[in-house]
Design a protein around this motif. Sequence first.
Motif: not given
Length: 383
Positions: A126-128, A133-136, A142-151
Amino acid sequence: MKVLHICMCGPVSDGWNYQENMLTKYHVKLGNDVTMLAPQWAWGNNGKIVECKKTEYINNDGVRMIRLPIQGNKDINYRYKKYTGFYESIKKAVPDIIFVHNVQFRDILKVVKYAKKNSVIVYVDNHADFSNSARSFMAKVFYKTVWSYFAKRIEPYTKKFYGVLPSRVQFIKEVYRISPEKVELLEMGADDDIVVEASGSESIKLIREKYDITENDFLIVTGGKIDEFKRQTLLLMESILNIKNAKIKLIVFGSVADSLKEELFTLCDNKKVQYVGWINSEESYKYFAAADLVVFPGRHSVFWEQVAGQGIPMICKYWEGTNHVDLGGNVEFLSNDSVEEITNKIIEIVCDEKKYKKMKVAAEDKGKEVFLYKGIAKRAIEM
């Protein structure tokens, strides 16, 4: 071992000094059969994204490159992009180990599919973090739902999740909600081969002679992008000009934003402060190796770990989650953006010979042990 690296989130350029280049290079050197899946896009020499015409080839590091076209929307920055032939390429590689660089791509679900059906060890990095990333508010959602889902989908098949900075380790735990016992720090670093070449006495002599730096001068070097987010480089230049000791000199390299060019050039005097323009990643090793001290007064960059791996003492701006470059005295930290603090810190180090020698010993003894890529590559796949 057959090791497959998957790096699909953005452009991938052959021969660069990025982590994906270094890990694959040294996984080959360690005797593995290495393949990388990457987009058909790379960074060109002019800083623009270009399309690679070759789709499958062996690069100069001995890595089998498979470059895949994007389905539908061809924008490499499009968040929801998918790749043609992705799953088939994994099967073709027949990997024992899969190393996934970042989880922010839809085709990671096909890695999950492959791992379900085959005996394979998976590592994910992970480089985020919250600085890039996830500044707004919406980006955090988005990160806590979509990308977290993939993780979370790939977590059951993953042996280790690596953050490349302490702050990025925390990001995995906090945002992706990965089990803490699976999460570790995997440092970025320096290319062992180039470190050895750049640290040779002849190479150092050529750099110092080129810019009229004598053996008795105390040379400070800084490098990297100079823009509105890293304008602290200008404070460093002003600081060196203010120091009356004529033996303390500064070389600055890197690209400069148009908005800062006039101000930067007014701070150059061709004796104490010299700006040498943009140089490539391999040349950066030579400039840093020629330095007595390297100063990074602004935001973190991969140069921090590179210089640590080269065994050069540093001054860095303190950022939470980036103090891993301090190995017990090789680094001094700045707490604010001021000419006065930079000046005082440099004078303190230059004038205190005992302190500087202690920094140098810590840098040389410990930096190369932790921040050289051969060792990092071993740790990455637990060889």
